[in-house]
Design a protein around this motif. Structure first.
Motif, mmCIF file in Angstrom:
data_model
loop_
_atom_site.group_PDB
_atom_site.id
_atom_site.type_symbol
_atom_site.label_atom_id
_atom_site.label_comp_id
_atom_site.label_asym_id
_atom_site.label_seq_id
_atom_site.Cartn_x
_atom_site.Cartn_y
_atom_site.Cartn_z
ATOM 1 N N ASN A 164 0.860 -1.169 0.000
ATOM 2 C CA ASN A 164 0.000 0.000 0.000
ATOM 3 C C ASN A 164 0.900 1.222 0.000
ATOM 4 O O ASN A 164 1.568 1.527 0.988
ATOM 5 N N LEU A 165 0.906 1.940 -1.127
ATOM 6 C CA LEU A 165 1.798 3.081 -1.282
ATOM 7 C C LEU A 165 1.215 4.370 -0.722
ATOM 8 O O LEU A 165 1.935 5.352 -0.550
ATOM 9 N N ALA A 166 -0.095 4.368 -0.479
ATOM 10 C CA ALA A 166 -0.773 5.532 0.093
ATOM 11 C C ALA A 166 -0.469 6.801 -0.687
ATOM 12 O O ALA A 166 -0.248 7.869 -0.123
ATOM 13 N N LYS A 167 -0.464 6.672 -2.014
ATOM 14 C CA LYS A 167 -0.162 7.821 -2.866
ATOM 15 C C LYS A 167 -1.404 8.367 -3.558
ATOM 16 O O LYS A 167 -1.324 9.260 -4.379
ATOM 17 N N GLY A 168 -2.562 7.808 -3.223
ATOM 18 C CA GLY A 168 -3.777 8.209 -3.911
ATOM 19 C C GLY A 168 -3.994 7.350 -5.139
ATOM 20 O O GLY A 168 -3.079 6.755 -5.686
ATOM 21 N N ASN A 171 -3.975 2.439 -4.634
ATOM 22 C CA ASN A 171 -3.025 2.303 -3.531
ATOM 23 C C ASN A 171 -2.442 0.905 -3.418
ATOM 24 O O ASN A 171 -1.260 0.729 -3.151
ATOM 25 N N HIS A 197 4.660 3.136 -10.848
ATOM 26 C CA HIS A 197 4.439 4.039 -9.716
ATOM 27 C C HIS A 197 5.688 4.868 -9.406
ATOM 28 O O HIS A 197 5.767 5.495 -8.343
ATOM 29 N N LYS A 224 4.701 6.328 4.922
ATOM 30 C CA LYS A 224 3.353 5.803 4.687
ATOM 31 C C LYS A 224 3.286 4.371 4.164
ATOM 32 O O LYS A 224 2.215 3.751 4.195
#
Length: 351
Positions: A164-168, A171, A197, A224
């Protein structure tokens, strides 16, 4: 034709430039009907794809040389400031603490080095990363590894690891790893999943995965990034925070502290950076030597190609000129009277 040659003689006498002549081989024009023959005035203005490619390669090589010099000069300047900072920290350690003056000196040196790093650019492109590594192409990146991800340890069963990169946006990024997959096979799977990514993937000499990200992504990922496994490499269930470890220390002098409890840590960090600077300068010097050798090779190849091209132009001109005014006689006459280079003569006759 005689009057044309006389005009060309006067032009050759004042010629101070040497033109490179490039034309199509004679075999390409021999079969063309007389009324469709190429204009001899344009023969010397035809650039071959090979010439264009060689010129582009030389320009890129010169760009690399210039940016490498900027990087090396910046590293040397940062290294000098690091040496001064280390001396002040050592003095503070011997004294038991950093005096206000020593602390102010260290802060000033840190600001100076930070500014030098930010200014290390060539044509608005940064030439150093935060790990004080030279940037030969692209943007500066931070290299890191994911703790717990051992690619040399084989797994007896297939496993899907979800990052989960939590970059929008999207994810969750799944990475499917086959049973008993080799480090190379694992690297390929990670590369296919993460490259889009903006995360680079490679293997180091120990055949362990090394990732890389630009500055903005690194700051985000280091805080994150989370992962879910299947109980083998990573736990199953809820996403867990993953720990990222940089392959080399990042250069952030303004975060170094000068209180008594952190003086030794600051000294160690400055010494690490000095070692990194030395390694990076050696890398730059080797890179410059390699680029210079490539430039020499291109120039030698270009010289050989130019001779071939000149012979092609001479053959075309000899065929196009009337029999009464042979190319050889015009060539020798101009060369003897004007004392100009062979390339200039051929160019004048073909313009």
């Amino acid at each position: 034709m005689v009057s044309q040659v006389n005009d060309l003689r006067s032009a050759a006498a004042g010629a101070s430039r040497q033109q490179q002549v490039i034309a199509r081989p004679a075999t390409q024009t021999a079969a063309v009907p007389d009324n469709k023959q190429p204009d001899p005035l344009r023969l010397s203005q035809t650039l071959t794809p090979e010439h264009t490619r060689q010129h582009s390669l030389i320009q890129r090589a010169q760009h690399k040389i210039a940016s490498s010099k900027v990087a090396e000069a910046s590293l040397n300047d940062i290294g000098k400031n690091l040496a001064q900072l280390s001396k002040r920290v050592e003095f503070a350690m011997r004294s038991g603490s950093a005096s206000p003056k020593i602390a102010a000196d260290i802060e000033q040196l840190a600001c100076r080095m930070e500014q030098r790093l930010e200014q290390a650019s060539y044509k608005d492109q940064a030439v150093l990363s935060r790990q004080l590594k030279p940037v030969f192409h692209g943007e500066p990146r931070t290299s890191f590894q994911i703790k717990g991800l051992d690619t040399r340890r084989s797994s007896p069963r297939d496993e899907t690891v979800i990052f989960n990169l939590a970059k929008g946006g999207a994810n969750a990024v799944p990475v499917k790893l086959g049973a008993n997959a080799t480090p190379e096979q694992q690297a390929m799977q990670f590369r296919q999943a993460l490259n889009e990514h903006g995360i680079g993937v490679s293997l180091n000499k120990q055949r362990q995965l090394v990732f890389s990200a630009n500055e903005a992504d690194w700051q985000h990922l280091s805080q994150k990034m989370r992962v879910v496994g299947q109980g083998d490499r990573f736990p199953a269930g809820q996403p867990n925070r993953v720990k990222l470890e940089t392959t080399e220390a990042r250069f952030e002098p303004q975060k170094w502290q000068t209180d008594k409890a952190h003086l030794r840590e600051t000294l160690v960090q400055s010494q690490q950076m000095m070692k990194q600077i030395k390694a990076s300068i050696q890398e730059i010097q080797l890179h410059k030597q390699d680029v210079m050798q490539r430039i020499d090779t291109i120039n030698q190849r270009n010289h050989y190609l130019n001779d071939q091209v000149l012979e092609s132009v001479e053959a075309d001109l000899a065929r196009i000129l009337p029999n009464g005014d042979s190319f050889n006689s015009a060539f020798q006459n101009l060369k003897a009277q004007a004392n100009v280079h062979r390339q200039t003569v051929v160019s004048l006759l073909s313009e």
